[in-house]
Write an enzyme that holds these catalytic residues in place. Structure first.
Site, PDB file in Angstrom:
ATOM      1  N   CYS A   1       0.853  -1.197   0.000  1.00  0.00           N
ATOM      2  CA  CYS A   1       0.000   0.000   0.000  1.00  0.00           C
ATOM      3  C   CYS A   1       0.887   1.245   0.000  1.00  0.00           C
ATOM      4  CB  CYS A   1      -0.914   0.017   1.224  1.00  0.00           C
ATOM      5  SG  CYS A   1      -1.836   1.572   1.316  1.00  0.00           S
TER       6      CYS A   1
ATOM      7  N   ILE B   1      -0.188  -5.849 -10.025  1.00  0.00           N
ATOM      8  CA  ILE B   1       0.605  -4.942  -9.212  1.00  0.00           C
ATOM      9  C   ILE B   1      -0.332  -4.115  -8.328  1.00  0.00           C
ATOM     10  CG2 ILE B   1       2.542  -4.684 -10.818  1.00  0.00           C
ATOM     11  CD1 ILE B   1       1.140  -2.145 -11.903  1.00  0.00           C
TER      12      ILE B   1
ATOM     13  N   GLY C   1      -6.175   2.365 -12.827  1.00  0.00           N
ATOM     14  CA  GLY C   1      -7.052   2.587 -13.972  1.00  0.00           C
ATOM     15  C   GLY C   1      -6.386   2.207 -15.280  1.00  0.00           C
TER      16      GLY C   1
ATOM     17  N   GLY D   1      -5.685  -1.887 -14.284  1.00  0.00           N
ATOM     18  CA  GLY D   1      -6.312  -1.289 -15.460  1.00  0.00           C
ATOM     19  C   GLY D   1      -7.149  -2.210 -16.318  1.00  0.00           C
TER      20      GLY D   1
ATOM     21  N   GLY E   1     -10.438  -3.879 -10.879  1.00  0.00           N
ATOM     22  CA  GLY E   1     -10.438  -2.920  -9.785  1.00  0.00           C
ATOM     23  C   GLY E   1     -11.165  -1.641 -10.126  1.00  0.00           C
TER      24      GLY E   1
HETATM   25  C1  SIN Z   1      -5.378   2.409   0.518  1.00  0.00           C
HETATM   26  O1  SIN Z   1      -6.119   1.911   1.390  1.00  0.00           O
HETATM   27  O2  SIN Z   1      -4.850   3.513   0.668  1.00  0.00           O
HETATM   28  C2  SIN Z   1      -5.083   1.659  -0.748  1.00  0.00           C
HETATM   29  C3  SIN Z   1      -4.706   0.272  -0.484  1.00  0.00           C
HETATM   30  C4  SIN Z   1      -3.584  -0.220  -1.336  1.00  0.00           C
HETATM   31  O3  SIN Z   1      -3.236   0.397  -2.345  1.00  0.00           O
HETATM   32  O4  SIN Z   1      -3.023  -1.271  -1.004  1.00  0.00           O
END
Ligand code: SIN
Length: 313
Positions: free
Chosen positions: A134, A195, A221, A248, A269
């Protein structure tokens, strides 16, 4: 119409064969409960849930989301109710939806990762997705996804306590993703997710402010698909682990590109924000495209050749 299992069947691991290769991406579909109001979520290959951490997290200050011309930025900061509430409420209901659940987990330290992985053993999920990547916590990606040694040590520790297969989710924000992928495999990962988001930013020049509360944010995206395909392709050259491709994908053509490049399944996603039925539409079109092509998911997976290789034969 139910998908034809012989065309779409997707073996990931012994004991984990999906009815098809299309699944939700963590953080974009909750635990599948809201999506189920719009369509038959049970048709999906798997549901990947939003990251849970040992304790509840309030997440990052707003604004947290900004749409760009080719995708979107997010900085949620892993907001979640904590593992106890998640298991008691969302997971219990998500398991009733039907598809295997891949439960995404994270922590801020070795001990936090270990505690959440330990806590979810036996919860009914089919596998865990370990979110090492993250970009929106502690001011950037945690070192576990950017440092091969840290990645291997963490995954080694988690593998020792997990009976559930671990899919390790990596960041593209590194120089050599193959090195991190190999480190995860050496630590005992049974699969990889490639990824997570790219680090990006958006600026409101008139107000002289960033459009996201903390500035840098995760970019996702359609415009990141080439980066995701490149990562899947490169990692496929160095491992036989199952790869969940993500980045994406918004059409069945996209899913097939990921499969050919070496992914075994594909997560949808950002496309779900535009159309909560995107994954189901992709699944329908995937069956049509494969039928027209006279091939199956198994047959197309990992079949990419480079034009340069074609010319030398
Ligand atoms: C987030 O909660 O900020 C996004 C989570 C992630 O990209 O793993």
């Amino acid at each position: 119409m139910s998908p034809d299992p012989t065309i779409l069947e997707t073996p990931l691991l012994p004991g984990l064969v999906l009815q098809n290769p299309v699944m939700s991406a963590s953080g974009t579909y909750g635990a599948g409960l809201e999506g189920n109001q719009f369509g038959e979520v049970r048709q999906l290959g798997a549901l990947v849930t939003k990251t849970v951490t040992p304790r509840p997290r309030a997440g990052n200050p707003p604004p947290r989301i900004h749409e760009t011309s080719g995708g979107m930025l997010n900085s949620i900061g892993l907001e979640n109710p904590g593992v106890e509430r998640f298991l008691a409420e969302d997971l219990r209901r998500a398991l009733e939806l039907g598809p295997p659940i891949i439960l995404n987990v994270a922590g801020e330290s070795f001990d936090e990762f270990a505690s959440v992985v330990e806590r979810v053993q036996g919860c009914g999920a089919a596998a865990l997705e370990v979110n090492l990547s993250c970009p929106n916590v502690q001011g950037g990606a945690l070192p576990f996804a950017t440092d091969a040694e840290a990645c291997e040590s963490l995954v080694t520790r988690l593998s020792a306590i997990s009976d559930l297969p671990l899919f390790v989710k990596l960041t593209p924000n590194v120089s050599r993703i193959t090195e991190i992928a190999q480190a995860a495999e050496a630590g005992g990962a049974q699969g990889l997710t490639l990824i997570n988001t790219l680090l990006g930013m958006a600026v409101d020049w008139r107000r002289r402010v960033s459009r996201i509360g903390l500035g840098p944010a995760g970019y996702s995206g359609p415009s990141i698909k080439p980066v995701a395909l490149r990562c899947v392709y490169q990692v496929r050259q160095v491992t036989r682990l199952p790869i969940l491709g993500v980045g994406g994908a918004s059409s069945a053509e996209d899913v097939l590109e990921f499969l050919v490049a070496g992914a075994n399944a594909v997560q949808v996603g950002t496309a779900s924000f535009r159309d909560p039925l995107a994954a189901l539409h992709i699944l329908r079109d995937l069956e049509i495209l494969l039928t027209e092509d006279g091939s199956t998911v198994r047959q197309v997976t990992g079949t990419l050749r480079l034009p340069s290789e074609l010319h030398t034969r």
